[in-house]
Scaffold this motif. Structure first.
Motif, PDB file in Angstrom:
ATOM      1  N   ILE A 210      34.813  34.331  36.238  1.00  0.00           N
ATOM      2  CA  ILE A 210      34.378  35.613  36.371  1.00  0.00           C
ATOM      3  C   ILE A 210      34.750  36.258  37.579  1.00  0.00           C
ATOM      4  CG2 ILE A 210      32.615  37.112  36.187  1.00  0.00           C
ATOM      5  CD1 ILE A 210      31.140  35.173  34.156  1.00  0.00           C
ATOM      6  N   HIS A 211      34.468  35.643  38.552  1.00  0.00           N
ATOM      7  CA  HIS A 211      34.992  36.181  40.076  1.00  0.00           C
ATOM      8  C   HIS A 211      36.420  36.261  40.099  1.00  0.00           C
ATOM      9  CE1 HIS A 211      35.816  36.302  44.230  1.00  0.00           C
ATOM     10  NE2 HIS A 211      34.746  37.106  44.192  1.00  0.00           N
ATOM     11  N   GLY A 212      37.174  35.341  39.803  1.00  0.00           N
ATOM     12  CA  GLY A 212      38.536  35.268  39.870  1.00  0.00           C
ATOM     13  C   GLY A 212      39.152  36.297  38.852  1.00  0.00           C
ATOM     14  N   LEU A 213      38.623  36.862  37.721  1.00  0.00           N
ATOM     15  CA  LEU A 213      39.143  37.823  36.810  1.00  0.00           C
ATOM     16  C   LEU A 213      38.672  39.254  37.329  1.00  0.00           C
ATOM     17  CD1 LEU A 213      38.392  36.318  33.430  1.00  0.00           C
ATOM     18  CD2 LEU A 213      40.863  36.407  34.533  1.00  0.00           C
ATOM     19  N   THR A 214      37.732  39.223  38.185  1.00  0.00           N
ATOM     20  CA  THR A 214      37.382  40.592  38.270  1.00  0.00           C
ATOM     21  C   THR A 214      37.400  41.073  39.920  1.00  0.00           C
ATOM     22  OG1 THR A 214      35.008  40.032  38.869  1.00  0.00           O
ATOM     23  CG2 THR A 214      35.473  40.693  36.635  1.00  0.00           C
ATOM     24  N   ALA A 215      37.695  40.362  40.699  1.00  0.00           N
ATOM     25  CA  ALA A 215      37.603  40.501  42.020  1.00  0.00           C
ATOM     26  C   ALA A 215      38.744  41.418  42.644  1.00  0.00           C
ATOM     27  CB  ALA A 215      37.777  39.084  42.939  1.00  0.00           C
ATOM     28  N   ALA A 216      40.327  41.171  41.891  1.00  0.00           N
ATOM     29  CA  ALA A 216      41.108  42.073  42.342  1.00  0.00           C
ATOM     30  C   ALA A 216      41.123  43.300  41.692  1.00  0.00           C
ATOM     31  CB  ALA A 216      42.522  41.525  41.730  1.00  0.00           C
ATOM     32  N   TYR A 217      40.488  43.519  40.551  1.00  0.00           N
ATOM     33  CA  TYR A 217      40.142  44.885  39.948  1.00  0.00           C
ATOM     34  C   TYR A 217      39.201  45.712  41.080  1.00  0.00           C
ATOM     35  CZ  TYR A 217      38.533  48.611  37.090  1.00  0.00           C
ATOM     36  OH  TYR A 217      37.888  49.714  36.400  1.00  0.00           O
ATOM     37  N   THR A 218      38.292  44.906  41.373  1.00  0.00           N
ATOM     38  CA  THR A 218      37.110  45.507  42.000  1.00  0.00           C
ATOM     39  C   THR A 218      37.570  46.029  43.313  1.00  0.00           C
ATOM     40  OG1 THR A 218      35.396  44.211  40.874  1.00  0.00           O
ATOM     41  CG2 THR A 218      34.684  45.183  42.824  1.00  0.00           C
ATOM     42  N   VAL A 219      38.238  45.317  44.207  1.00  0.00           N
ATOM     43  CA  VAL A 219      38.809  45.595  45.248  1.00  0.00           C
ATOM     44  C   VAL A 219      39.584  46.676  45.106  1.00  0.00           C
ATOM     45  CG1 VAL A 219      40.546  44.820  47.255  1.00  0.00           C
ATOM     46  CG2 VAL A 219      38.598  43.258  46.332  1.00  0.00           C
ATOM     47  N   ARG A 220      40.516  46.678  44.153  1.00  0.00           N
ATOM     48  CA  ARG A 220      41.573  48.098  43.934  1.00  0.00           C
ATOM     49  C   ARG A 220      40.645  49.394  43.676  1.00  0.00           C
ATOM     50  NH1 ARG A 220      45.139  44.850  40.805  1.00  0.00           N
ATOM     51  NH2 ARG A 220      43.594  45.204  39.093  1.00  0.00           N
TER      52      ARG A 220
END
Length: 51
Positions: A36-46
């Motif tokens: 879950i962290h791997g899938l959402t981290a990049a989107y959240t940072v963007r």
């Protein structure tokens, strides 16, 4: 990973009824959290950088 350390420590001091199920739950929780962290981290940072 701390959950595995705590569980392994506790398993050496008391007898669990279903130790396999506890290990499976701890392993699944760590795996699901990583995915879950791997899938959402990049989107959240963007999203946070754009604001």
């Amino acid at each position: 990973m701390l959950a595995d350390v705590d569980l392994s420590y506790a398993a050496t001091h008391i007898e669990f009824v279903d130790k396999g199920a506890l290990w499976a739950l701890a392993t699944f929780t760590i795996f699901a959290s990583t995915v879950i962290h791997g899938l959402t981290a990049a989107y959240t940072v963007r999203v946070l950088v754009q604001e």
